[in-house]
Write a protein that holds these residues in place. Structure first.
Motif, PDB file in Angstrom:
ATOM      1  N   ARG A  18      -0.093  -1.943  12.167  1.00 32.21           N
ATOM      2  CA  ARG A  18       0.517  -0.636  12.450  1.00 32.21           C
ATOM      3  C   ARG A  18       0.809  -0.493  13.946  1.00 32.21           C
ATOM      4  O   ARG A  18       1.883  -0.039  14.341  1.00 32.21           O
ATOM      5  N   TYR A  63     -14.690   2.351   5.777  1.00 33.44           N
ATOM      6  CA  TYR A  63     -13.672   2.288   4.724  1.00 33.44           C
ATOM      7  C   TYR A  63     -13.934   1.105   3.792  1.00 33.44           C
ATOM      8  O   TYR A  63     -13.919   1.256   2.564  1.00 33.44           O
ATOM      9  N   ASN A  67       0.869  -1.178   0.000  1.00 31.12           N
ATOM     10  CA  ASN A  67       0.000   0.000   0.000  1.00 31.12           C
ATOM     11  C   ASN A  67       0.905   1.226   0.000  1.00 31.12           C
ATOM     12  O   ASN A  67       1.662   1.423   0.950  1.00 31.12           O
ATOM     13  N   PRO A  68       0.833   2.054  -1.045  1.00 31.05           N
ATOM     14  CA  PRO A  68       1.740   3.203  -1.124  1.00 31.05           C
ATOM     15  C   PRO A  68       1.573   4.188   0.039  1.00 31.05           C
ATOM     16  O   PRO A  68       2.474   4.952   0.328  1.00 31.05           O
ATOM     17  N   SER A  69       0.432   4.143   0.734  1.00 32.79           N
ATOM     18  CA  SER A  69       0.219   5.064   1.851  1.00 32.79           C
ATOM     19  C   SER A  69       0.792   4.532   3.164  1.00 32.79           C
ATOM     20  O   SER A  69       0.718   5.194   4.186  1.00 32.79           O
ATOM     21  N   LYS A  70       1.373   3.328   3.133  1.00 31.27           N
ATOM     22  CA  LYS A  70       1.969   2.740   4.330  1.00 31.27           C
ATOM     23  C   LYS A  70       3.470   2.611   4.148  1.00 31.27           C
ATOM     24  O   LYS A  70       3.963   2.492   3.031  1.00 31.27           O
ATOM     25  N   SER A  71       4.192   2.634   5.252  1.00 35.47           N
ATOM     26  CA  SER A  71       5.644   2.444   5.219  1.00 35.47           C
ATOM     27  C   SER A  71       5.945   1.051   5.755  1.00 35.47           C
ATOM     28  O   SER A  71       5.939   0.840   6.969  1.00 35.47           O
TER      29      SER A  71
END
Length: 166
Positions: A130, A98, A38-42
């Protein structure tokens, strides 16, 4: 044949994920666990590391379970895999909002694939990857949230990163 896809980043895979995998595998002839970024997660772990971790964790589970990495739209991946169902886990109302929106968008992209929601076991509802990472980064004990093997991998990664908090 009923083929389901359970997508996620699994960074790391938690006991909550494992609960959904066990239960989801009972609903389909084959469950494909789609490991994505997911590009929004690191992510703490690379794609390959997460795929290997998930493969190892599901190896002893009942059912026809396959682990596949993907980096595309979920519905394109599901179509390529021949899936007719997306399996999603819900922990709380915030998840539902979501996931409901995502299910609606996915239905617009491909109305031949249904989304099925499974409520997380009550004792596993607070678990989120997370938060597991955050607890580990601050030196907390994550044994209640992940298997022993995953805990060792997370703690090893935290130590390698030199990020353990005070």
């Amino acid at each position: 044949m009923r083929i389901g896809v359970y997508p996620g980043t699994f960074d790391p895979i938690t006991l909550g994920h494992m609960d959904i995998i066990r239960r989801g595998a009972k609903l389909v002839d084959q469950l494909i666990i789609g490991v994505t970024t997911n590009p929004s997660k690191s992510p703490m772990f690379s794609d390959d590391e997460r795929i290997d971790m998930v493969k190892r964790e599901v190896a002893g589970l009942a059912g026809d379970i396959k682990v596949v990495g993907f980096n595309s739209l979920l519905m394109d991946f599901a179509e390529r895999e021949g899936a007719n169902m997306i399996v999603r886990g819900l922990r709380a109302v915030a998840d539902f909002e979501y996931e409901y929106q995502m299910a609606g968008m996915n239905q617009q992209l491909n109305d031949r694939i249904e989304t099925v929601f499974l409520m997380a076991d009550v004792c596993l509802q607070p678990i989120a990857s997370r938060l597991v990472k955050e607890i580990a980064l601050y030196g907390g004990d994550i044994h209640k949230f992940v298997t022993d093997d995953v805990r060792a991998e997370v703690n090893d990664r935290v130590n390698k990163l030199g990020m353990k908090g005070d």
